[in-house]
Design a protein around this motif. Structure first.
Motif, short mmCIF file in Angstrom:
data_model
loop_
_atom_site.label_atom_id
_atom_site.label_comp_id
_atom_site.label_asym_id
_atom_site.label_seq_id
_atom_site.Cartn_x
_atom_site.Cartn_y
_atom_site.Cartn_z
N VAL A 192 25.55 15.11 27.85
CA VAL A 192 25.23 13.75 27.42
C VAL A 192 26.51 13.11 26.89
CG1 VAL A 192 23.86 12.32 25.87
CG2 VAL A 192 22.90 14.44 26.78
N ARG A 193 26.83 11.93 27.41
CA ARG A 193 27.97 11.16 26.93
C ARG A 193 27.48 9.74 26.66
NH1 ARG A 193 29.99 15.67 26.85
NH2 ARG A 193 31.82 16.35 27.96
N GLU A 194 28.06 9.12 25.65
CA GLU A 194 27.72 7.72 25.42
C GLU A 194 28.94 6.95 24.95
OE1 GLU A 194 25.50 7.19 21.26
OE2 GLU A 194 24.30 8.28 22.73
N ALA A 195 28.90 5.64 25.21
CA ALA A 195 30.01 4.76 24.83
C ALA A 195 29.46 3.45 24.32
CB ALA A 195 30.92 4.52 26.03
N ASP A 196 30.00 3.01 23.20
CA ASP A 196 29.71 1.67 22.66
C ASP A 196 30.70 0.70 23.29
OD1 ASP A 196 28.00 2.99 20.96
OD2 ASP A 196 29.25 2.78 19.19
N SER A 197 30.26 -0.51 23.51
CA SER A 197 31.18 -1.51 24.04
C SER A 197 30.72 -2.91 23.67
CB SER A 197 31.31 -1.38 25.55
OG SER A 197 30.05 -1.60 26.15
N MET A 198 31.67 -3.82 23.68
CA MET A 198 31.39 -5.20 23.34
C MET A 198 31.86 -6.11 24.47
SD MET A 198 32.78 -7.64 20.25
CE MET A 198 32.83 -6.29 19.14
N GLY A 199 31.09 -7.14 24.73
CA GLY A 199 31.48 -8.15 25.70
C GLY A 199 31.32 -9.52 25.07
N ILE A 200 32.26 -10.39 25.35
CA ILE A 200 32.23 -11.75 24.80
C ILE A 200 32.48 -12.73 25.93
CG2 ILE A 200 33.39 -13.39 23.25
CD1 ILE A 200 34.15 -11.00 21.49
N CYS A 201 31.80 -13.85 25.89
CA CYS A 201 32.05 -14.95 26.81
C CYS A 201 32.04 -16.23 26.00
CB CYS A 201 31.00 -15.01 27.91
SG CYS A 201 31.26 -16.41 29.04
N GLU A 202 33.08 -17.02 26.15
CA GLU A 202 33.14 -18.31 25.47
C GLU A 202 32.60 -19.39 26.41
OE1 GLU A 202 37.05 -19.02 23.97
OE2 GLU A 202 37.08 -17.14 22.86
N TYR A 203 31.96 -20.37 25.82
CA TYR A 203 31.39 -21.46 26.60
C TYR A 203 32.45 -22.16 27.45
CZ TYR A 203 28.65 -25.54 27.85
OH TYR A 203 28.01 -26.50 28.55
N SER A 204 33.65 -22.27 26.93
CA SER A 204 34.73 -22.95 27.65
C SER A 204 35.07 -22.25 28.96
CB SER A 204 35.97 -23.06 26.76
OG SER A 204 36.43 -21.77 26.41
N GLU A 205 34.79 -20.94 29.07
CA GLU A 205 35.06 -20.20 30.31
C GLU A 205 34.17 -20.68 31.46
OE1 GLU A 205 35.28 -15.85 30.11
OE2 GLU A 205 35.13 -16.11 27.95
N LEU A 206 33.02 -21.21 31.14
CA LEU A 206 32.07 -21.63 32.16
C LEU A 206 32.48 -22.92 32.84
CD1 LEU A 206 28.72 -20.84 30.31
CD2 LEU A 206 29.99 -19.39 31.91
N LYS A 207 33.38 -23.68 32.22
CA LYS A 207 33.91 -24.93 32.78
C LYS A 207 32.79 -25.87 33.20
CE LYS A 207 38.19 -22.84 34.02
NZ LYS A 207 38.62 -21.65 34.61
N GLY A 208 31.77 -25.96 32.37
CA GLY A 208 30.68 -26.89 32.64
C GLY A 208 29.63 -26.38 33.60
N ASN A 209 29.82 -25.18 34.16
CA ASN A 209 28.85 -24.62 35.10
C ASN A 209 28.00 -23.58 34.40
OD1 ASN A 209 29.89 -26.09 37.32
ND2 ASN A 209 31.54 -24.60 37.53
N GLY A 210 26.80 -23.94 34.04
CA GLY A 210 25.90 -22.99 33.38
C GLY A 210 25.82 -23.27 31.90
N GLY A 211 24.91 -22.57 31.28
CA GLY A 211 24.69 -22.76 29.86
C GLY A 211 24.60 -21.44 29.14
N LEU A 212 23.71 -21.37 28.16
CA LEU A 212 23.59 -20.18 27.33
C LEU A 212 23.22 -18.94 28.14
CD1 LEU A 212 21.81 -21.63 24.17
CD2 LEU A 212 24.24 -21.10 24.47
N HIS A 213 22.36 -19.11 29.13
CA HIS A 213 21.96 -17.96 29.95
C HIS A 213 23.18 -17.33 30.63
CE1 HIS A 213 19.98 -15.40 32.87
NE2 HIS A 213 20.68 -16.01 33.81
N PHE A 214 24.00 -18.15 31.26
CA PHE A 214 25.17 -17.64 31.97
C PHE A 214 26.19 -17.03 31.01
CE2 PHE A 214 23.39 -20.70 34.94
CZ PHE A 214 23.35 -19.93 36.10
N MET A 215 26.34 -17.67 29.86
CA MET A 215 27.26 -17.16 28.86
C MET A 215 26.80 -15.79 28.36
SD MET A 215 28.75 -19.46 25.72
CE MET A 215 27.18 -19.59 24.88
N ASN A 216 25.51 -15.66 28.09
CA ASN A 216 24.95 -14.40 27.64
C ASN A 216 25.03 -13.33 28.73
OD1 ASN A 216 23.35 -12.73 25.75
ND2 ASN A 216 21.81 -12.89 27.37
N ALA A 217 24.69 -13.69 29.97
CA ALA A 217 24.73 -12.74 31.07
C ALA A 217 26.15 -12.22 31.30
CB ALA A 217 24.19 -13.38 32.35
N ARG A 218 27.13 -13.09 31.21
CA ARG A 218 28.52 -12.67 31.41
C ARG A 218 28.97 -11.74 30.28
NH1 ARG A 218 32.93 -17.04 33.18
NH2 ARG A 218 31.55 -17.03 34.97
#
Length: 161
Positions: A103-129
C-alpha cells in the motif's frame, strides 16, 4: 543510472548512487511484485504520452490515468480539503494505491486561478482543473521513478529532430 542495493533482514533499498534518491523500499517478498508493476507501467507509456514544455518533459494527464486504470492495482482518490473562491480553486487530495499487500499513498495539492481560464468557464472548470492537477501530482509522486526512467532512457536518449 548506477544503483546500489542494500538488504536488511526484511527490507530491500535501491539507491541511486549519483543522486542519493531512494528508488524503492520494500519487504523482500514484495520486491519482485513492485518491480513487475513498474515494468508494466513502463511498457504502457509511449512518446505520445509526453509533451516537452520549455525543454522539460511532462507526462500528459491521459498517460497518468492510463497507468492507474491499466495496471493490476486498486486505488482510491479522496478529496481531503477544497477551497473555492471567485479567484481560485484549491484541492488537497490523497491517492492510495494497493497491489497485493503493498500500500502506497501520496498527498497532493492542485490550484487553478480564475485568470487561467481567460473567460472560458467558471467555478466548475476552475475546480475541475484544480482536482485534475492534484490527482496528476499524486500519480507522479507514486509512479515518478517509472516516469523519470522513461524520460531519461527513451525520450532524452532519442535523436533530436
Amino acid at each position: 543510472m548506477e544503483t546500489k542495493t542494500l538488504k536488511t533482514s526484511d527490507e530491500i533499498l535501491e539507491i541511486n548512487t549519483n543522486t542519493g534518491e531512494v528508488i524503492m523500499s520494500a519487504r523482500k517478498d514484495d520486491y519482485d511484485h513492485i518491480q513487475r508493476t513498474k515494468i508494466k507501467a513502463f511498457r504502457l507509456l509511449s512518446r505520445n504520452d509526453f509533451v516537452n514544455i520549455n525543454g522539460v518533459w511532462e507526462a500528459k494527464r491521459d498517460a497518468l490515468i492510463k497507468i492507474l486504470s491499466s495496471l493490476p492495482i486498486s486505488y482510491s482518490w479522496k478529496i481531503q480539503d477544497k477551497q473555492i473562491t471567485e479567484k481560485y480553486a484549491q484541492v488537497l487530495g490523497v491517492l492510495k494505491v494497493e497491489t497485493g499487500s503493498i500500500v502506497r499513498e501520496a498527498d497532493s495539492m492542485g490550484i487553478c486561478e480564475y485568470s487561467e481560464l481567460k473567460g472560458n468557464g467558471g467555478l466548475h472548470f476552475m475546480n475541475a482543473r484544480a482536482e485534475t492537477r492534484a490527482l496528476k501530482r499524486a500519480i507522479e509522486t507514486l509512479f515518478g521513478s517509472v516516469i523519470n526512467y522513461y524520460v531519461v532512457h527513451v525520450l532524452e536518449s532519442a535523436p533530436r529532430a
